[in-house]
Design a protein around this motif. Structure first.
Motif, PDB file in Angstrom:
ATOM      1  N   LYS A  65      35.124  35.514  40.490  1.00 45.27           N
ATOM      2  CA  LYS A  65      35.781  34.539  41.369  1.00 45.27           C
ATOM      3  C   LYS A  65      37.102  34.066  40.773  1.00 45.27           C
ATOM      4  CE  LYS A  65      33.281  33.933  45.004  1.00 45.27           C
ATOM      5  NZ  LYS A  65      33.813  34.269  46.320  1.00 45.27           N
ATOM      6  N   LYS A  66      37.133  33.905  39.444  1.00 38.94           N
ATOM      7  CA  LYS A  66      38.364  33.494  38.776  1.00 38.94           C
ATOM      8  C   LYS A  66      39.424  34.590  38.906  1.00 38.94           C
ATOM      9  CE  LYS A  66      37.576  31.481  34.963  1.00 38.94           C
ATOM     10  NZ  LYS A  66      37.250  31.232  33.554  1.00 38.94           N
ATOM     11  N   SER A  69      40.743  34.655  42.512  1.00 47.30           N
ATOM     12  CA  SER A  69      41.706  33.598  42.845  1.00 47.30           C
ATOM     13  C   SER A  69      43.039  33.790  42.110  1.00 47.30           C
ATOM     14  CB  SER A  69      41.127  32.229  42.524  1.00 47.30           C
ATOM     15  OG  SER A  69      40.910  32.107  41.132  1.00 47.30           O
ATOM     16  N   HIS A  71      46.045  35.731  41.654  1.00 43.43           N
ATOM     17  CA  HIS A  71      46.720  36.752  42.465  1.00 43.43           C
ATOM     18  C   HIS A  71      47.518  37.738  41.627  1.00 43.43           C
ATOM     19  CE1 HIS A  71      45.430  34.811  46.111  1.00 43.43           C
ATOM     20  NE2 HIS A  71      45.882  33.655  45.650  1.00 43.43           N
TER      21      HIS A  71
END
Length: 174
Positions: A65-66, A69, A71
């Protein structure tokens, strides 16, 4: 077949790390952990195996998830971490299925068996059934993850990675 992506060493290493962590979880926690608990006659400590494994799975999920997020992370790295999370999901579902088989067997054998020895025999049947089902799921996901390591070393984009890449690139309406 599969297309090749030009990646540098660090990107391949980051993509491969997710699968290496998954395989170490299978080998160290599930294989050696179970053997050590059996050899030391610590059967009542078996809850440690799923606890450690799920903790590692949660670490991988949060790291994915890190990366998702962030980009600036390369899509190939994020997709490989997503594939490892998918393998973790298979193992987690196997935990749920095997645990429910085990608990059903425990309930049935302890409530219906009037003879304690018959209850123990019935319990062993359910224990072996759930244990073998868990073993099959661990072997299958280990082979899948090992194949993913092989493809990552070559920089190949498989169909599974392409599906994850498409899902990552589509905007969500949440």
């Amino acid at each position: 077949m599969s297309e090749l992506v030009t990646l540098d060493y660090n990107q391949k290493k980051q993509a491969r790390t997710a699968h290496n962590i998954f395989n170490l979880n299978i080998i160290l926690v599930h294989l050696f952990g179970v053997v050590i608990l059996f050899e030391l006659h610590l059967i009542h400590w078996f809850w440690v195996i799923p606890f450690l494994s799920i903790s590692i799975m949660l670490f991988q999920y949060h790291h994915w998830k890190k990366l998702f997020s962030n980009h600036e992370a390369h899509w190939y790295v994020v997709s490989n971490w997503g594939l490892a999370v998918k393998h973790n999901r298979i193992v987690f579902i196997a935990y749920l299925v095997c645990g429910s088989i085990f608990l059903t067997g425990y309930t049935v054998t302890n409530s219906l068996a009037s003879d304690p020895n018959m209850g123990k025999i019935g319990m062993m049947v359910f224990l072996y059934l759930s244990g073998n089902l868990m073993l099959i799921s661990l072997v299958v996901t280990f082979v899948l993850s090992s194949g993913a390591i092989w493809h990552t070393n070559k920089g190949e984009v498989t169909r599974a990675l392409e599906k994850i890449r498409v899902r990552l690139s589509t905007p969500t309406n949440s």
